[in-house]
Design an enzyme around this catalytic site. Sequence first.
Site, PDB file in Angstrom:
ATOM      1  CG  HIS A   1      -0.222   0.393   2.482  1.00  0.00           C
ATOM      2  ND1 HIS A   1       0.484  -0.530   3.202  1.00  0.00           N
ATOM      3  CD2 HIS A   1      -0.071   1.574   3.130  1.00  0.00           C
ATOM      4  CE1 HIS A   1       1.018   0.062   4.242  1.00  0.00           C
ATOM      5  NE2 HIS A   1       0.711   1.346   4.236  1.00  0.00           N
TER       6      HIS A   1
HETATM    7  C1  UD1 Z   1      -1.442   6.089   5.240  1.00  0.00           C
HETATM    8  C2  UD1 Z   1      -0.117   6.503   5.864  1.00  0.00           C
HETATM    9  C3  UD1 Z   1       0.804   5.298   5.945  1.00  0.00           C
HETATM   10  C4  UD1 Z   1       0.142   4.144   6.664  1.00  0.00           C
HETATM   11  C5  UD1 Z   1      -1.181   3.841   5.973  1.00  0.00           C
HETATM   12  C6  UD1 Z   1      -1.893   2.741   6.691  1.00  0.00           C
HETATM   13  C7  UD1 Z   1       0.513   8.831   5.397  1.00  0.00           C
HETATM   14  C8  UD1 Z   1       1.469   9.693   4.688  1.00  0.00           C
HETATM   15  N1  UD1 Z   1       0.570   7.515   5.089  1.00  0.00           N
HETATM   16  O1  UD1 Z   1      -1.173   5.696   3.905  1.00  0.00           O
HETATM   17  O2  UD1 Z   1       1.950   5.657   6.687  1.00  0.00           O
HETATM   18  O3  UD1 Z   1       0.985   3.018   6.602  1.00  0.00           O
HETATM   19  O4  UD1 Z   1      -1.992   5.020   5.987  1.00  0.00           O
HETATM   20  O5  UD1 Z   1      -2.843   2.135   5.865  1.00  0.00           O
HETATM   21  O6  UD1 Z   1      -0.263   9.300   6.198  1.00  0.00           O
HETATM   22  N2  UD1 Z   1      -8.322   5.712   0.359  1.00  0.00           N
HETATM   23  C9  UD1 Z   1      -9.622   5.306   0.122  1.00  0.00           C
HETATM   24  N3  UD1 Z   1     -10.331   4.838   1.193  1.00  0.00           N
HETATM   25  C10 UD1 Z   1      -9.833   4.767   2.447  1.00  0.00           C
HETATM   26  C11 UD1 Z   1      -8.492   5.152   2.656  1.00  0.00           C
HETATM   27  C12 UD1 Z   1      -7.740   5.627   1.601  1.00  0.00           C
HETATM   28  O7  UD1 Z   1     -10.130   5.380  -0.989  1.00  0.00           O
HETATM   29  O8  UD1 Z   1     -10.551   4.352   3.365  1.00  0.00           O
HETATM   30  C13 UD1 Z   1      -7.544   6.261  -0.740  1.00  0.00           C
HETATM   31  C14 UD1 Z   1      -7.274   7.757  -0.497  1.00  0.00           C
HETATM   32  O9  UD1 Z   1      -8.306   8.568  -0.945  1.00  0.00           O
HETATM   33  C15 UD1 Z   1      -6.000   7.978  -1.280  1.00  0.00           C
HETATM   34  C16 UD1 Z   1      -5.281   6.652  -1.121  1.00  0.00           C
HETATM   35  O10 UD1 Z   1      -6.255   5.670  -0.772  1.00  0.00           O
HETATM   36  O11 UD1 Z   1      -6.280   8.201  -2.642  1.00  0.00           O
HETATM   37  C17 UD1 Z   1      -4.176   6.722  -0.088  1.00  0.00           C
HETATM   38  O12 UD1 Z   1      -4.705   7.078   1.181  1.00  0.00           O
HETATM   39  P1  UD1 Z   1      -3.853   8.004   2.214  1.00  0.00           P
HETATM   40  O13 UD1 Z   1      -4.667   8.176   3.433  1.00  0.00           O
HETATM   41  O14 UD1 Z   1      -3.381   9.197   1.499  1.00  0.00           O
HETATM   42  O15 UD1 Z   1      -2.562   7.184   2.538  1.00  0.00           O
HETATM   43  P2  UD1 Z   1      -2.310   5.631   2.813  1.00  0.00           P
HETATM   44  O16 UD1 Z   1      -1.710   5.026   1.611  1.00  0.00           O
HETATM   45  O17 UD1 Z   1      -3.512   4.927   3.341  1.00  0.00           O
END
Ligand code: UD1
Length: 347
Positions: free
Chosen positions: A206
């Site tokens: 991820h």
């Molecule tokens: C975040 C943390 C990472 C941690 C991870 C745990 C930061 C910089 N990174 O990464 O350290 O290991 O969480 O999982 O804070 N999204 C969805 N639905 C959700 C969650 C996310 O669609 O419920 C999508 C978001 O809109 C985005 C992408 O997934 O486009 C990434 O989500 P984001 O919260 O930015 O970071 P993570 O990769 O989850």
Amino acid sequence: MLAILTVIGTRPQFIKAAAVSQALRTRSNLREIIVHTGQHFDDDMSRQFFDELDIPTPTYSLDIHGGAHGEMTGRMLQEIELVIGKVRPDLVLVYGDTNSTVAAALAAAKMRVPVAHVEAGLRSFDRSMPEEVNRIVTDHISGLLFCPTRAAVANLRREGIVAGVTHVGDVMYDMTQRAAALVKQKSRILERLALRPNSYAVATVHRAESTDEPDKLARIFMWLAERAVERPVIMPLHPRTRLAMERAAVNTGALRMIDPLGYLDMTALVQNAAAVYTDSGGLQKEAYFHRVPCITLRTTTEWVETVEAGWNRLWTEPPNDTPRREIDDYGDGLAALRIVEAIESAR
Ligand code: UD1
């Protein structure tokens, strides 16, 4: 009465906060107020963890997610500042290394509210990772630093941080112990996926460093697809990875993709796996907690003791022939209790 403002927003933070929140609730002199930043928002990334792990409903739900890192962190900083102004907590409690962590720590520090950081002192020594920047900043503005390992304490010492530092053990180990007793009754995941114990591997990917470059993502998936020729590889998919795979049209071979799992199902799946392949920090350790060997799909790890003890290796390194031994860093399942005691005695 001490008011503690807990700020969480992502899946691993819900798991860690569940352990501490339960310990806080045993104390009549402590009151916890929970803020959910909204960073993770899908039901299977958020709500199911609150239900399953019995985390109190957040008093404040900020619903902030997506966008560039600066934008997300900035909006959180602004909103958390307002919440701190209203609640006037004695302490702000943050977890791990996400944008939610650093936003809350900064908001508190600027309002002169002490910050307590759970999972302090971890370092990958790779500042191109957003998490590394978040950790460093958070540690340097925290007054209470709860370290899961001795290596984390040593990292902080090298950066001149010694006051308020305690090696408490790992709250994720607390949770694993609690879950191990429950999974037998509550998880049917092996039956649902028609898997026999010890006959399959679990993979997760991820991190931005894995997903954001199509070539890197393709390399990881090629490697995983090769493993899937040997035995089934089950892969619960983070929403970011699903999107990145669609964009890059990666070839997944025989990998079995499934939706994200709740905590108990994931625990059962890892507990019974023959191997774990992951870029997640938490899962590297959880693999060890269940004594399942792990290969980490990164070039660095913060959990160096899992490599030193022969349970984990980086996928870029040759097979680890270190004899496997036990790791005594992660504590005895009472890390959350130690955190609560340290908060009480720091008054
Ligand atoms: C975040 C943390 C990472 C941690 C991870 C745990 C930061 C910089 N990174 O990464 O350290 O290991 O969480 O999982 O804070 N999204 C969805 N639905 C959700 C969650 C996310 O669609 O419920 C999508 C978001 O809109 C985005 C992408 O997934 O486009 C990434 O989500 P984001 O919260 O930015 O970071 P993570 O990769 O989850």
